[in-house]
Write a protein that holds these residues in place. Structure first.
Motif, mmCIF file in Angstrom:
data_model
loop_
_atom_site.group_PDB
_atom_site.id
_atom_site.type_symbol
_atom_site.label_atom_id
_atom_site.label_comp_id
_atom_site.label_asym_id
_atom_site.label_seq_id
_atom_site.Cartn_x
_atom_site.Cartn_y
_atom_site.Cartn_z
ATOM 1 N N GLU A 53 -9.603 5.919 -6.761
ATOM 2 C CA GLU A 53 -10.739 6.811 -6.547
ATOM 3 C C GLU A 53 -10.578 7.469 -5.184
ATOM 4 N N GLN A 54 -11.056 8.696 -5.051
ATOM 5 C CA GLN A 54 -11.006 9.384 -3.768
ATOM 6 C C GLN A 54 -12.211 10.300 -3.619
ATOM 7 N N THR A 55 -12.508 10.659 -2.387
ATOM 8 C CA THR A 55 -13.590 11.602 -2.134
ATOM 9 C C THR A 55 -13.155 12.993 -2.569
ATOM 10 N N PRO A 56 -14.105 13.889 -2.856
ATOM 11 C CA PRO A 56 -13.743 15.223 -3.351
ATOM 12 C C PRO A 56 -12.838 16.004 -2.407
ATOM 13 N N ASP A 57 -12.884 15.715 -1.103
ATOM 14 C CA ASP A 57 -12.087 16.472 -0.137
ATOM 15 C C ASP A 57 -10.786 15.769 0.257
ATOM 16 N N ALA A 58 -10.402 14.708 -0.459
ATOM 17 C CA ALA A 58 -9.260 13.896 -0.033
ATOM 18 C C ALA A 58 -7.912 14.521 -0.399
ATOM 19 N N HIS A 59 -7.771 15.067 -1.603
ATOM 20 C CA HIS A 59 -6.516 15.664 -2.071
ATOM 21 C C HIS A 59 -5.359 14.672 -2.005
ATOM 22 N N HIS A 60 -5.632 13.458 -2.389
ATOM 23 C CA HIS A 60 -4.623 12.392 -2.373
ATOM 24 C C HIS A 60 -3.955 12.325 -3.746
ATOM 25 N N ASP A 61 -2.629 12.244 -3.764
ATOM 26 C CA ASP A 61 -1.886 12.125 -5.013
ATOM 27 C C ASP A 61 -1.497 10.664 -5.193
ATOM 28 N N PHE A 62 -2.218 9.977 -6.071
ATOM 29 C CA PHE A 62 -1.993 8.550 -6.263
ATOM 30 C C PHE A 62 -0.660 8.243 -6.943
ATOM 31 N N THR A 63 0.018 9.261 -7.464
ATOM 32 C CA THR A 63 1.307 9.012 -8.100
ATOM 33 C C THR A 63 2.451 8.929 -7.087
ATOM 34 N N ASP A 87 1.598 9.348 -3.090
ATOM 35 C CA ASP A 87 1.166 9.203 -1.699
ATOM 36 C C ASP A 87 0.826 7.752 -1.364
ATOM 37 N N PRO A 88 1.266 7.247 -0.215
ATOM 38 C CA PRO A 88 0.864 5.901 0.207
ATOM 39 C C PRO A 88 -0.602 5.877 0.613
ATOM 40 N N ILE A 89 -1.226 4.725 0.469
ATOM 41 C CA ILE A 89 -2.600 4.555 0.946
ATOM 42 C C ILE A 89 -2.582 4.525 2.464
ATOM 43 N N GLN A 90 -3.414 5.330 3.086
ATOM 44 C CA GLN A 90 -3.493 5.382 4.542
ATOM 45 C C GLN A 90 -4.520 4.358 5.030
ATOM 46 N N LEU A 91 -4.036 3.342 5.752
ATOM 47 C CA LEU A 91 -4.892 2.245 6.194
ATOM 48 C C LEU A 91 -5.547 2.574 7.534
ATOM 49 N N ILE A 92 -6.814 2.206 7.652
ATOM 50 C CA ILE A 92 -7.565 2.434 8.882
ATOM 51 C C ILE A 92 -8.248 1.132 9.296
ATOM 52 N N SER A 135 0.809 -1.219 0.000
ATOM 53 C CA SER A 135 0.000 0.000 0.000
ATOM 54 C C SER A 135 0.844 1.272 0.000
ATOM 55 N N GLN A 136 2.139 1.135 0.258
ATOM 56 C CA GLN A 136 3.026 2.303 0.225
ATOM 57 C C GLN A 136 3.456 2.650 -1.195
ATOM 58 N N ILE A 137 3.166 1.755 -2.134
ATOM 59 C CA ILE A 137 3.705 1.895 -3.492
ATOM 60 C C ILE A 137 2.599 2.316 -4.465
ATOM 61 N N PRO A 138 2.752 3.421 -5.171
ATOM 62 C CA PRO A 138 1.743 3.841 -6.159
ATOM 63 C C PRO A 138 1.544 2.763 -7.214
ATOM 64 N N ARG A 139 0.297 2.448 -7.542
ATOM 65 C CA ARG A 139 0.055 1.382 -8.518
ATOM 66 C C ARG A 139 -1.301 1.538 -9.203
ATOM 67 N N LEU A 198 -10.903 -3.456 7.406
ATOM 68 C CA LEU A 198 -9.793 -2.569 7.064
ATOM 69 C C LEU A 198 -10.222 -1.719 5.879
ATOM 70 N N ARG A 199 -10.068 -0.410 5.993
ATOM 71 C CA ARG A 199 -10.403 0.503 4.904
ATOM 72 C C ARG A 199 -9.291 1.521 4.748
ATOM 73 N N ALA A 200 -9.461 2.450 3.821
ATOM 74 C CA ALA A 200 -8.483 3.514 3.615
ATOM 75 C C ALA A 200 -9.092 4.853 4.014
ATOM 76 N N ASP A 201 -8.246 5.855 4.109
ATOM 77 C CA ASP A 201 -8.697 7.186 4.488
ATOM 78 C C ASP A 201 -9.089 7.974 3.240
ATOM 79 N N LYS A 202 -10.355 7.925 2.905
ATOM 80 C CA LYS A 202 -10.949 8.726 1.829
ATOM 81 C C LYS A 202 -10.505 8.320 0.425
ATOM 82 N N THR A 203 -9.902 7.135 0.295
ATOM 83 C CA THR A 203 -9.513 6.647 -1.035
ATOM 84 C C THR A 203 -9.903 5.180 -1.160
ATOM 85 N N THR A 204 -9.807 4.681 -2.394
ATOM 86 C CA THR A 204 -9.898 3.235 -2.552
ATOM 87 C C THR A 204 -8.780 2.586 -1.749
ATOM 88 N N LEU A 205 -9.065 1.390 -1.242
ATOM 89 C CA LEU A 205 -8.114 0.661 -0.399
ATOM 90 C C LEU A 205 -7.064 -0.071 -1.228
#
Length: 475
Positions: free
Chosen positions: A75-85, A87-92, A13-17, A98-105
């Motif tokens: 995919e991300q929510t409109p307020d996420a501002h996640h850079d998939f190129t 940023d690591p996926i934040q696991l919750i 999940s730390q690796i952009p893919r 187990l889910r991610a923080d405002k993005t696809t897991l």
């Protein structure tokens, strides 16, 4: 062992893919294989094969292919501002999930990689020779599997780990075909007494355009088109912008349009949007409780607006979306469907991506021809491609029979044998290697292809236990 799987998943999940950007994960896995002294190779599109030697006593057993894909839907929510190129996926961790923080897991399909890695790392697990086959660009149309060359792998027994319901053994899937549409737009000068307004439709849950297509989820593009249709009955509107959706295999969650309306009608427009929101929220009250439609003043400058606004709205209203036919052979199975996937304005033209699926080839052709015919009727051009075949079930499969017996022995209940309304790479691989005996399994994943994606933790352990028991018997 679940902790080892989750630790590997965290590293993945730390690796952009995102689809088309699998270079880093391919290199990381190649390095991992070399560090563990496993033979590894890639092909020209970066499909990856890692060979795991058999455990003691299984050296002469037939090779088993464990298969998954390297990419994920981003995919991300409109307020996420996640850079998939980068940023690591934040696991919750949330209870049993187990889910991610405002993005696809990315459990679809990172969990397959994590399970395969964990299995390869264990020295005391009995198993045949293994080939870990990881493909690229699965989510954009199964392109990696389609590019597999003869001889890239040797096994003739394949276990795909890309299903999303534990306790289900998948033995077939739908085929698919995408259609790109270009519609020329006539533009004209905007009257001086017209005001620019922006309308957003959002809050919808989206989801997998195959698995979730019969869940009565709202398509944000359709919601916005319906809103514009209601407005134009009383107000002259001139479109300048329309955008919605992100991928062929995701139900659109958000959509936006910018329109010019007479300044004297702005307050009326606001009231009509409120009325449309009320109507549509009532229609989807059980499946889309967070649906919203809002209108604001625009602050951009557009010298021209569409002179063909009615044609665009009519076309978006007319395009098919959702379930087209249910199977008459298997109760509850969607046979044919369509997803109005993306809409945008590019180079002065309306661009639309429509994604069709069916387990019946003739029905897939029929729904695609309907989309193409509608495009021609409004003066547009349609180009259909990225076809992938259906996976026809083999109910006499020895792998299936053995799997059913092992599952029942392990968990004291029969597994569900299913065909799904989604694309799996087994369909393409089966076409390339007709003698391949295949099965698809996986832990329980909910809301794939959306920021609500989550994976059930206990189901990972059950899939692990089943996979180990199955491999022990494949000798």
């Amino acid at each position: 062992m679940i902790n080892d799987i989750l630790n590997n998943f965290k590293k993945i999940s730390q690796i952009p893919r995102c689809s088309g950007n699998e270079g880093a994960i391919c290199q990381w896995l190649s390095d991992w294989a070399k560090n563990n002294h496993f033979a590894v190779k890639t092909d020209k599109v970066q499909n990856l094969l890692i060979k795991i030697p058999a455990s003691a006593g299984y050296e002469n057993a037939p090779i088993v292919v464990l298969q998954g894909h390297l990419d994920m839907v981003c995919e991300q929510t409109p307020d996420a501002h996640h850079d998939f190129t980068k940023d690591p996926i934040q696991l919750i961790y949330e209870g049993d999930w187990l889910r991610a923080d405002k993005t696809t897991l990315g459990a679809d399909n990172g969990i397959a990689i994590a399970i395969a890695m964990t299995l390869a790392q264990q020295k005391d697990i009995p198993h045949p020779p293994l080939e870990l086959l990881f493909t690229v660009n699965e989510e954009t149309g199964l392109h990696g599997a389609a590019a597999l060359a003869p001889g890239f792998f040797d096994g003739r027994c394949l276990i795909n780990i890309d299903s999303e319901q534990e306790g289900y053994l998948t033995v077939g899937c739908a085929g698919g075909l995408n259609t790109d549409i270009s519609l020329p737009i006539a533009w004209a000068k905007v009257p001086t007494d017209y005001q620019l307004m922006k309308i957003n439709a959002g809050g919808m849950s989206g989801g997998h355009s195959g698995i979730d297509i019969n869940a009565e989820k709202a398509n944000a593009i359709k919601v916005l088109a319906q809103t514009l249709h209601l407005i134009r009955q009383q107000i002259d509107i001139r479109l300048v912008h329309f955008n919605g959706g992100t991928a062929h295999n995701a139900i659109p969650r958000d959509s936006e349009t910018k329109i010019f309306v007479p300044q004297k009608e702005v307050e009326k427009l606001k009231q009509m949007v409120l009325a449309a929101e009320k109507t549509l929220k009532a229609e989807y009250q059980n499946t889309e409780p967070n649906l919203f439609i809002k209108v604001d003043a625009g602050d951009e400058t557009f010298p021209q607006a569409m002179n063909t606004s009615d044609k665009v709205i009519d076309f978006l209203m007319a395009l098919p979306d959702g379930v087209a036919a249910m199977s008459t052979d298997i109760e509850g199975l969607v046979e044919t469907s369509n997803n109005l996937a993306t809409v945008s304005i590019e180079a002065g033209q309306l661009k639309i991506l429509s994604s069709q699926r069916s387990s019946v080839e003739s029905r897939l052709e029929a729904v695609t021809e309907r989309v193409e015919a509608l495009a021609r009727l409004v003066g547009g051009k349609a180009n259909s491609g990225n076809r992938y075949p259906a996976w026809q079930p083999n109910m006499a499969s020895s792998l299936l029979a053995k799997s059913c017996q092992i599952y029942e022995n392990l968990f004291d209940k029969k597994p569900v044998v299913e065909i799904i309304h989604a694309g799996l790479e087994c369909g393409i691989i089966g076409k390339k290697v007709p003698s391949m005996d295949m099965l698809s399994i996986g832990p329980t994943i909910k809301y794939a292809h959306s920021p609500d994606e989550k994976i059930h933790l206990a189901s990972i352990g059950k899939v692990w236990d089943f996979l180990l028991a199955l491999l022990k018997e494949l000798n």
